[in-house]
Design an enzyme around this catalytic site. Structure first.
Site, short mmCIF file in Angstrom:
data_model
loop_
_atom_site.label_atom_id
_atom_site.label_comp_id
_atom_site.label_asym_id
_atom_site.label_seq_id
_atom_site.Cartn_x
_atom_site.Cartn_y
_atom_site.Cartn_z
CD GLU A 7 55.93 60.88 -33.59
OE1 GLU A 7 55.93 61.62 -32.60
OE2 GLU A 7 56.71 60.12 -33.75
CG ASP A 83 59.29 61.51 -34.75
OD1 ASP A 83 59.23 61.92 -36.01
OD2 ASP A 83 59.20 62.26 -33.75
CG ASP A 85 62.24 58.65 -31.14
OD1 ASP A 85 61.04 58.32 -31.58
OD2 ASP A 85 62.59 59.79 -30.71
CD GLU A 87 57.81 58.46 -26.31
OE1 GLU A 87 56.56 58.87 -25.65
OE2 GLU A 87 58.48 58.00 -25.76
CE1 TYR A 298 63.00 62.60 -34.61
CE2 TYR A 298 64.52 61.08 -33.76
CZ TYR A 298 63.30 61.75 -33.76
OH TYR A 298 62.39 61.50 -32.75
NE ARG A 300 62.52 64.82 -29.01
CZ ARG A 300 61.63 65.51 -29.82
NH1 ARG A 300 61.29 64.70 -31.00
NH2 ARG A 300 60.60 66.68 -29.39
CG HIS A 345 69.23 56.40 -34.46
ND1 HIS A 345 68.45 56.95 -33.32
CD2 HIS A 345 68.43 55.53 -35.03
CE1 HIS A 345 67.66 55.84 -33.07
NE2 HIS A 345 67.46 55.21 -34.15
#
Length: 741
Positions: A7, A83, A85, A87, A298, A300, A345
């Site tokens: 990203e 990433d 997640d 998103e 990470y 988030r 996670h």
């Protein structure tokens, strides 16, 4: 050649350092395909209710897509490495479609940290894009688009132009408004305490009087307090009980997104937005003794899981640094009890324990080292032994009343050896049961109950998390949106709703109760979790919501009474002759022509609604044609001098800017700043142009801007008749008196 698509450019640079010539890493720079910005972008089949998003590649992303396509044609294997997640999963799916590839055929790699070992392990264990996660993100995106695009225009038409509403935004705003309502409705309640000292200097609390238990609000007025005071003074006391207990202060769990934002707010003064910007940099890659690498996992995440390998390593560090007594026999395991936790996670932790805060100090920026130290020490502390206290209580008994004194002593510092503690020992003297005790002083003190405190950003995030609203990636943007839309202001860390916040919330409560209901929003989050985890029917969820919501919109158009101000003033527009109206806008009241949009005449008014007359700026110049005074005017090419005898005399002259050199050096390169002129008026420019392109309308100072992510300086100026400091880069304004404090 193998292609890896991530990203961010920073992440791409870091990963490139770990891989050989057989790999090319390119960044999508976030979303490259999304719903269009300028239109609804969703079609609804009237017969079946089926909802279809119309995704497109924005113009600004076209070049990036072309670059990825060109590289993809030459690549043997294309890895999606966005990433980890929902998103990121959706971004990967969109990338595949944008470059005309089948998402199901592209290998997907994920990693919790950007280190050489993590990247290589990810390449060895590639999977495919998880469509359940993609559909959960699609559902969230479409729900938010439906609410935003259909409800915001309704609010703008009924209340005031420029208003917005959102699925999470509006329920969050209601939390803030409800807290303010509690504060406004709060009625202080009087209560008294009996502040008592036994010899020598032993503070004690009254726990019972005449057989009745005494609590905080038990003593309601001065008469009751005086009665107790006289009784205590006349009484005699003995030590009836001494009790000693051992207590533990448990180690804190490792950080997840919400707790990191809260700790950074309370300990570092960081806003959630600032915290996430700094954490992003630490995750994507910073300089270390071994080259550029990600130094935290990470950021988030809502999980408290920790990799076994990392825990084993930190246990070794703890034993070497502090000794075996600080190390638990077994590693500590933490679980999250809140709703919707993504336990697959990992929590936020350092990726390289050898990169200690002491070492990092030489490589990281000021904000980065502060946040990194917080993360590093929390990770170590969570695997250390608890701190231990000896807690003592002494009970003093008389005929009519009973008091208790409490003290404690730290007997083993445990994790406090690393983090330190603000709790000081409160030691009680050595006494014996049955001994008499003498009163040193008794003082009744009046108190009043306090209203609930306003939410801070950290407290609001904690509330949203506890209610199951939003996810780690949404906390900071939600608060930033409320602030940006002028629904709230943030003063001294307190979130204060504006009058417009009350108006909008009241309108939504009456007509869209589900949208501002925190429980409804939380239930929707649970449904999104079900889509991600078990593939629930996302299209039916969207269709059912859309049908019910659009019915509410249509009813709102009929039922909601317009609150827009449109007061006739009994004056005609000087441009077209139509009637002038007093209207309300985002920045207060103003006068506008009723013939809008054909006639766009407006007048500025003060707080009382009176017209603000524009004062002509005079000059020392005299017209060389008629001898009248020249005045300053503003045209399309900036300010100029015009004869005050216009239209009889149409003489004009350009304004000569007085040559000035600023005492403040250029904030970009350190060169000299001088006052220059242009068709847009005078400005301060750097002598090193064109190598340095710094310009400012106002003379800058050396005071640094404190806005997140801004490195500009402040300039003193007048704005709306108030003295302010304005940043020359981000244009943020701060009242002069606040800066000069």
């Amino acid at each position: 050649m193998n292609l890896i698509i991530v990203e961010s450019p920073a992440k791409a640079r870091t990963i490139t350092n770990f891989l050989g010539k057989n790999y090319k890493v390119i960044a999508s720079k976030g979303h490259i395909r999304d719903l269009p910005k300028s239109r609804f972008g969703i079609t609804v089949d009237e017969e079946t209710g089926e909802i279809t998003p119309k995704y497109s590649v924005a113009k600004e992303n076209a070049q990036t897509v072309k670059e990825i396509k060109d590289l993809a044609k030459k690549a043997d294997t294309i890895y999606i490495a966005t990433d980890e997640d929902r998103e990121g999963e959706a971004i990967g799916w969109h990338i595949a479609h944008a470059i005309k590839k089948d998402p199901a055929e592209l290998p997907r790699i994920v990693f919790h940290e950007i280190t050489k070992s993590a990247i290589k392990a990810a390449l060895e264990h590639a999977r495919h894009i998880d469509m359940n996660m993609v559909n959960a993100q699609q559902t969230r995106r479409l729900l938010d688009r439906i609410v935003g695009y259909k409800l915001s225009p309704l609010l703008s038409s009924k209340i005031q132009k420029g208003l917005s509403a959102g699925r999470v935004q509006s329920s969050t705003l209601k939390l803030v408004v409800d807290r303010e309502r509690e504060i406004k409705a709060f009625v202080p309640q009087e209560y008294w305490s009996i502040d008592t000292l036994f010899k020598k200097d032993i503070e004690a609390n009254l726990i019972s009087f005449e057989g009745e238990k005494i609590e905080k609000l038990s003593i309601a007025n001065k008469d009751e307090a005086s009665k107790i005071e006289q009784s205590v003074k006349a009484d005699s006391f003995t030590i009836s009980n001494i009790e000693t207990k051992n207590r533990k202060s448990k180690t804190p769990p490792p950080f997840m997104t919400s707790t990191l934002q809260q700790a950074a707010s309370s300990k570092l003064g960081f806003t959630p937005k600032r915290t996430m910007m700094v954490a992003q940099a630490l995750y994507e890659g910073v300089k270390t003794p071994d080259g550029t690498s990600g130094v935290i996992t990470y950021m988030r995440t809502d999980s408290l899981n920790l990799a076994q390998e990392a825990v084993s390593m930190v246990r070794g560090v703890i034993e070497n640094r502090f000794g075996a007594k600080y190390l638990p026999k077994e590693a500590k395991v933490y679980t999250k009890k809140a709703k919707g936790a993504q336990e697959a996670h990992e929590a936020i932790r350092p990726t390289m324990l050898s990169f200690t805060p002491e070492v990092a100090q030489k490589f990281l920026k000021a904000d980065e080292i502060k946040l990194y130290r917080l993360i590093y020490e929390r990770f170590m502390a969570c695997q250390m032994n608890d701190a231990e206290f000896e807690q003592q209580s002494i009970t003093f008994s008389g005929k009519n009343s009973e008091f208790r004194a409490s003290g404690r002593k730290l007997t083993f510092d445990g994790f406090y050896a690393l983090t330190g503690t603000e709790d000081k020992d409160k030691l009680l003297p050595q006494l014996k049961e049955g001994e008499s005790a003498e009163i040193q002083s008794v003082k009744p003190t009046q108190h009043f109950t306090e209203p609930p405190s306003r939410y801070s950003e950290a407290a609001l995030i904690k509330k949203l998390e506890s209610e199951g609203v939003g996810r780690p990636s949404t906390y900071a943007p939600t608060i930033a949106t409320l602030s940006g839309r002028t629904y709230v202001s943030i003063e001294k860390k307190q979130i204060i709703p504006t009058e417009m916040a009350f108006t909008v919330t009241e309108t939504l409560e009456k007509n869209f109760a589900n949208i501002v209901d925190i429980n409804f929003t939380a239930r929707m989050e649970e449904k999104l979790d079900q889509i991600a985890e078990s593939g629930e029917d996302w299209e039916k969820l969207l269709s059912d919501f859309y049908v019910r919501f659009m019915k509410q919109i249509e009813e709102g158009k009929e039922k909601i009474i317009s609150l827009k101000l449109a007061k006739p003033l009994g004056r005609s527009c000087p441009k077209c002759g139509e009637e002038l109206l007093l209207r309300s806008g985002r920045f207060g009241n103003f006068v506008a022509c009723s013939g809008f949009p054909k006639c766009k005449y407006t007048e500025q008014v003060d707080e009382e609604g009176n017209k603000v007359e524009k004062k002509e700026e005079t000059s020392d110049e005299i017209c060389d044609k008629c001898g009248k005074e020249m005045i300053v005017k503003t045209g399309r090419n900036g300010q100029f001098l015009a004869c005050s005898g216009y239209p009889e005399c149409k003489n004009t002259k350009s304004i000569q800017v007085e040559e000035k050199v600023s005492e403040t050096p250029c904030p970009d390169c350190g060169g000299k700043l001088s006052l220059k002129n242009s068709r847009r008026g005078p400005f301060w420019g750097c002598e090193n142009y064109p190598d340095c392109k710094f310009i400012s309308k106002f003379e800058p100072t050396t005071i640094k801007c404190k806005e997140d992510g801004c490195n500009g300086v402040l300039a003193e100026r007048t704005y709306r008749n108030k003295e302010v400091y304005e940043c020359v880069k981000c244009k943020a304004r701060t009242p002069k008196e606040e800066i000069e404090k």
